[in-house]
Enzyme design. Structure first.
Site, PDB file in Angstrom:
ATOM      1  N   CYS A  66       0.858  -1.191   0.000  1.00  0.00           N
ATOM      2  CA  CYS A  66       0.000   0.000   0.000  1.00  0.00           C
ATOM      3  C   CYS A  66       0.890   1.235   0.000  1.00  0.00           C
ATOM      4  O   CYS A  66       2.059   1.155  -0.392  1.00  0.00           O
ATOM      5  CB  CYS A  66      -0.977  -0.024   1.182  1.00  0.00           C
ATOM      6  SG  CYS A  66      -0.195  -0.067   2.804  1.00  0.00           S
ATOM      7  N   ARG A 113      -3.372  -0.754   5.304  1.00  0.00           N
ATOM      8  CA  ARG A 113      -3.951  -1.811   4.469  1.00  0.00           C
ATOM      9  C   ARG A 113      -3.026  -3.011   4.294  1.00  0.00           C
ATOM     10  O   ARG A 113      -3.444  -4.161   4.488  1.00  0.00           O
ATOM     11  CB  ARG A 113      -4.351  -1.240   3.103  1.00  0.00           C
ATOM     12  CG  ARG A 113      -5.516  -0.287   3.198  1.00  0.00           C
ATOM     13  CD  ARG A 113      -5.668   0.531   1.930  1.00  0.00           C
ATOM     14  NE  ARG A 113      -4.579   1.484   1.758  1.00  0.00           N
ATOM     15  CZ  ARG A 113      -4.405   2.278   0.727  1.00  0.00           C
ATOM     16  NH1 ARG A 113      -5.269   2.224  -0.279  1.00  0.00           N
ATOM     17  NH2 ARG A 113      -3.394   3.136   0.672  1.00  0.00           N
ATOM     18  N   ASP A 152      -8.390   3.726   1.101  1.00  0.00           N
ATOM     19  CA  ASP A 152      -7.418   4.216   2.085  1.00  0.00           C
ATOM     20  C   ASP A 152      -8.169   4.680   3.338  1.00  0.00           C
ATOM     21  O   ASP A 152      -8.971   5.608   3.276  1.00  0.00           O
ATOM     22  CB  ASP A 152      -6.668   5.387   1.435  1.00  0.00           C
ATOM     23  CG  ASP A 152      -5.659   6.027   2.363  1.00  0.00           C
ATOM     24  OD1 ASP A 152      -5.611   5.653   3.557  1.00  0.00           O
ATOM     25  OD2 ASP A 152      -4.923   6.908   1.899  1.00  0.00           O
TER      26      ASP A 152
HETATM   27  P1  4NP Z   1      -1.860   2.723   4.058  1.00  0.00           P
HETATM   28  O1  4NP Z   1      -2.566   4.057   4.630  1.00  0.00           O
HETATM   29  O2  4NP Z   1      -1.316   3.100   2.683  1.00  0.00           O
HETATM   30  O3  4NP Z   1      -2.969   1.768   3.983  1.00  0.00           O
HETATM   31  O4  4NP Z   1      -0.763   2.363   5.049  1.00  0.00           O
HETATM   32  C1  4NP Z   1      -1.958   5.314   4.639  1.00  0.00           C
HETATM   33  C2  4NP Z   1      -1.030   5.597   5.615  1.00  0.00           C
HETATM   34  C3  4NP Z   1      -0.452   6.858   5.647  1.00  0.00           C
HETATM   35  C4  4NP Z   1      -0.793   7.806   4.685  1.00  0.00           C
HETATM   36  C5  4NP Z   1      -1.705   7.495   3.694  1.00  0.00           C
HETATM   37  C6  4NP Z   1      -2.286   6.231   3.666  1.00  0.00           C
HETATM   38  N1  4NP Z   1      -0.214   9.100   4.731  1.00  0.00           N
HETATM   39  O5  4NP Z   1      -0.592   9.952   3.910  1.00  0.00           O
HETATM   40  O6  4NP Z   1       0.659   9.350   5.589  1.00  0.00           O
END
Ligand code: 4NP
Length: 169
Positions: free
Chosen positions: A19, A25, A136
């Site tokens: 991700c 995720r 997300d």
């Molecule tokens: P992930 O979620 O991609 O599912 O781990 C996110 C975690 C952090 C961020 C965006 C999505 N961020 O913008 O910091």
């Protein structure tokens, strides 16, 4: 599906879930899939990992809401965030992006498309794939994290059903 060699305990099938941050995720998918293979007695036939296409959260534990929802479902998330590297394209048999943006980020590391046969999206394996992306959950509430868990669980079960057929054959 990318599956070109015998899978044995000595030569396990390697899957990397990917991700953006590697804190919500993909750690959920890593934990859920690991639990499923353990439950079905296939633990030693798989090497399971996760990574993020950004460097925002390197070294961090999974998000506290992701860990809470997973634990309520009997899954402990043990990952520490790392960035997806070009060398992971060689290392893994199957690379599963959580959404189109990360699918694109991964493919950008493979300009000659020599690994495209093993880069897929998690919801390619979801019997109810919606728009094809695992949404997300980062800026939202607990319900979004529960939705991620449900989508990932369905997709991982279906993925393992498909891989299990191939391991047995
Ligand atoms: P992930 O979620 O991609 O599912 O781990 C996110 C975690 C952090 C961020 C965006 C999505 N961020 O913008 O910091």
């Amino acid at each position: 599906m990318a599956y070109k060699r015998p899978v044995t305990k000595e030569n396990p099938y390697k899957i990397c879930f990917v991700c953006l941050g590697n804190i919500c995720r993909s750690p959920t998918a890593e934990g859920v899939f690991q639990n499923l293979v353990n439950e079905r007695g296939f633990g030693s036939y798989f090497y399971i990992d996760s990574a993020g296409t950004s460097a925002f959260h390197i070294g961090e534990k999974a998000n506290s809401k992701s860990r809470k929802v997973a634990l309520e479902n009997g899954v402990e998330l043990k990952s520490r965030a790392r960035r997806f590297e070009r060398s992971d394209l060689d290392e893994f048999d199957l690379i599963l992006a959580m959404d189109s943006e990360n699918f694109q980020n991964i493919n950008d590391l493979d300009p000659k498309n020599s690994h495209s046969h093993k880069i897929k999206k998690m919801r390619d394996f979801d019997p109810s794939p919606g728009d094809g992306d695992v949404p997300d959950p980062y800026y939202g509430g607990l319900d979004g994290f529960q939705n991620v868990y449900d989508v990932v669980y369905r997709s991982c079960e279906n993925l393992l059903d498909e891989l299990e057929e191939k391991i047995k054959s």
